[in-house]
Design an enzyme around this catalytic site. Structure first.
Site, short mmCIF file in Angstrom:
data_model
loop_
_atom_site.label_atom_id
_atom_site.label_comp_id
_atom_site.label_asym_id
_atom_site.label_seq_id
_atom_site.Cartn_x
_atom_site.Cartn_y
_atom_site.Cartn_z
N ASP A 160 1.08 -1.35 0.03
CA ASP A 160 0.14 -0.10 -0.04
C ASP A 160 0.83 1.35 -0.13
OD1 ASP A 160 -2.43 -1.37 0.55
OD2 ASP A 160 -1.14 -2.22 2.34
N HIS A 188 -4.70 -3.27 6.36
CA HIS A 188 -4.51 -3.56 4.87
C HIS A 188 -5.95 -4.07 4.42
CE1 HIS A 188 -3.01 -5.00 1.20
NE2 HIS A 188 -3.40 -5.99 1.22
P1 NAD Z 1 -2.21 -18.21 -4.16
O1 NAD Z 1 -3.33 -18.96 -3.70
O2 NAD Z 1 -1.46 -18.14 -5.32
O3 NAD Z 1 -1.32 -19.11 -3.09
C1 NAD Z 1 -1.39 -19.36 -1.83
C2 NAD Z 1 -0.65 -20.58 -1.38
O4 NAD Z 1 -0.71 -21.00 0.01
C3 NAD Z 1 -1.22 -21.89 -2.12
O5 NAD Z 1 -0.08 -22.40 -2.89
C4 NAD Z 1 -1.87 -22.59 -0.90
O6 NAD Z 1 -1.61 -24.19 -1.17
C5 NAD Z 1 -0.74 -22.19 0.22
N1 NAD Z 1 -1.48 -22.68 1.55
C6 NAD Z 1 -2.84 -22.59 1.69
N2 NAD Z 1 -2.86 -22.89 3.30
C7 NAD Z 1 -1.60 -23.01 3.51
C8 NAD Z 1 -1.04 -23.38 4.85
N3 NAD Z 1 -1.92 -23.91 6.05
N4 NAD Z 1 0.25 -23.64 4.78
C9 NAD Z 1 1.29 -23.35 3.69
N5 NAD Z 1 0.53 -23.10 2.81
C10 NAD Z 1 -0.68 -22.96 2.60
O7 NAD Z 1 -2.23 -16.83 -3.42
P2 NAD Z 1 -1.10 -15.63 -3.44
O8 NAD Z 1 -1.54 -14.86 -4.63
O9 NAD Z 1 0.28 -16.28 -3.30
O10 NAD Z 1 -1.35 -14.84 -2.19
C11 NAD Z 1 -1.32 -15.43 -0.92
C12 NAD Z 1 -2.09 -14.33 0.15
O11 NAD Z 1 -1.25 -13.17 0.08
C13 NAD Z 1 -3.41 -14.13 0.01
O12 NAD Z 1 -4.11 -14.25 1.12
C14 NAD Z 1 -3.64 -12.79 -0.65
O13 NAD Z 1 -4.89 -12.25 -0.43
C15 NAD Z 1 -2.44 -12.10 0.35
N6 NAD Z 1 -1.95 -10.90 -0.33
C16 NAD Z 1 -1.64 -9.78 0.47
C17 NAD Z 1 -0.97 -8.81 0.07
C18 NAD Z 1 -0.69 -7.70 1.03
O14 NAD Z 1 -0.29 -6.52 0.69
N7 NAD Z 1 -0.45 -7.72 2.36
C19 NAD Z 1 -0.83 -8.51 -1.33
C20 NAD Z 1 -1.21 -9.54 -2.30
C21 NAD Z 1 -1.87 -10.70 -1.76
C1 LMR Z 2 -3.65 -6.41 -2.21
O1 LMR Z 2 -3.66 -5.57 -1.85
O2 LMR Z 2 -3.34 -6.77 -3.74
C2 LMR Z 2 -4.22 -7.93 -1.95
O3 LMR Z 2 -4.15 -7.84 -0.56
C3 LMR Z 2 -5.26 -8.47 -2.62
C4 LMR Z 2 -6.63 -7.82 -2.14
O4 LMR Z 2 -7.59 -8.72 -1.92
O5 LMR Z 2 -6.94 -6.73 -2.05
#
Ligand code: NAD
Ligand code: LMR
Length: 328
Positions: A160, A188
């Site tokens: 962000d 977030h």
């Molecule tokens: P994704 O679905 O491509 O990958 C998630 C992975 O986590 C999968 O491979 C799944 O098998 C694994 N997983 C699920 N449960 C698990 C567990 N108990 N232990 C270990 N691994 C596990 O998702 P992504 O695009 O890589 O995003 C991951 C997370 O990050 C999501 O929750 C998304 O919303 C979040 N995210 C946060 C931000 C931020 O700024 N904070 C930004 C983008 C995404």
């Molecule tokens: C983001 O900020 O890109 C991620 O946390 C995905 C979402 O759900 O907003």
């Protein structure tokens, strides 16, 4: 290279963010060009094969700093002796799932992972939670690791923060490097408050060059809803930019923030700015000697106060919801 490798655990390693993140870590972007790294990849059993594929590609990268890659579905193994824990894996929201369902599903992941960190991690462990809802997942993990100093648990709002820097720079037609002292407050989520009150452009107050209406009608919602806009455009949530923000967060935490500037990170509140103690809330922060410090003494005007309070209210609701579910 004689240094002992730093152990970095990445959960959800076979996911989108993992795929963008692991190669940056292997290349030395996160901890510096002279720090060897041992990677531990944690995945659920169904995704172990995909994680193995990623590990094969890491081998093929022939990264001089990469001392080894282990893959496991057992959190105790994954966090054994870990110095840096990047909690990326989370249960995404599915059709018909309410926020409470998501909090419950993720409580089932982040509670046990916090307990495994408590039991097995290195004394200097530093934790960054990326998986959503990141702030409350970090709170759950932290509460399951009572002997780890609470401030070692953080949640990511660096993406962000970077979005905010880029939006101001693009609007004013200046290099991103000219923009400083932007802050992200709160959760977030769409309630976050991206704050330009103290921002500088080339060392001068940004406010003098920005319309109030642009800040309120474009900048704030544009940053707060950028995650949704990326999902809409890509058909999947942000991955490479999120991985890049992980690199920035951990690099600044371990190596220190730039003099005269700050960044944003969510960490357990010490009561600063009226945010209830213990709530994992985003603040403007600096880092030195491996410790985050909330930037003290900023003037908070009425507009900012109301925006911060609204996001903090959402964090309190989430905390109360997971408490009611017995997750903290
Ligand atoms: P994704 O679905 O491509 O990958 C998630 C992975 O986590 C999968 O491979 C799944 O098998 C694994 N997983 C699920 N449960 C698990 C567990 N108990 N232990 C270990 N691994 C596990 O998702 P992504 O695009 O890589 O995003 C991951 C997370 O990050 C999501 O929750 C998304 O919303 C979040 N995210 C946060 C931000 C931020 O700024 N904070 C930004 C983008 C995404
Ligand atoms: C983001 O900020 O890109 C991620 O946390 C995905 C979402 O759900 O907003």
């Amino acid at each position: 290279m004689s240094r002992t490798p730093v152990t970095v655990t990445v959960t959800g390693a076979a996911g989108q963010i993992g795929y963008a993140l692991l190669f940056r870590i292997g290349a030395g972007d996160m901890l510096g060009p002279d720090v060897p790294v041992r990677l531990r990849l944690l995945e659920i059993p169904q995704a172990l094969k995909a994680a193995e594929g990623t590990a094969m590609e890491l081998d093929d990268g022939a990264f001089p700093l990469l001392a080894g890659v282990d893959i496991t579905h057992d959190a105790r193994v994954a966090f054994d002796g870990t110095n840096i824990a990047l909690l990326v894996g989370a249960r995404p929201r599915g059709p018909g799932m309410e926020r409470g369902d998501l909090l419950e599903a993720n409580g089932g992941i982040f509670g046990p992972q916090g307990a495994a960190i408590e039991a097995a991690a290195a004394d200097d462990v530093r934790v960054l939670v990326v998986g959503n809802p990141a702030n409350t997942n970090a709170l759950i993990a932290q509460r399951h690791a009572p002997s780890v100093p609470a401030g070692r648990f953080t949640a990511m709002t660096r993406l962000d923060h970077n979005r905010a820097l880029s939006r101001v720079a693009g609007h004013l037609g200046v290099p991103v490097a000219d923009v400083s002292r932007v802050a992200i407050w709160g959760n977030h989520s769409a309630t976050q408050y991206p704050d330009l009150t103290h921002a500088l452009v080339a060392g001068e107050p940004a406010a003098a060059r920005l319309d109030r209406s642009w800040i309120e009608d474009d900048f704030i919602p544009g940053v707060a809803k950028r995650g949704a806009a990326i999902i809409e455009a890509r058909g999947a949530s942000s991955a490479a930019s999120a991985a890049s923000a992980v690199i920035d967060h951990v690099r600044d935490w371990t190596l220190g923030t730039a003099p005269g500037d700050w960044t944003s990170a969510a960490l357990p509140s010490d009561g600063s700015y009226g945010v209830p103690e213990g709530l994992v809330c985003s603040f403007p922060v600096t880092a030195e000697g491996g410790e985050w410090r909330i930037v003290p003494g900023l003037d908070i005007d009425d507009f900012s106060r109301a925006r911060i309070d609204a996001s903090v209210a959402e964090l309190i609701e989430e905390r109360d919801a997971v408490a009611a579910l017995g997750l903290i």
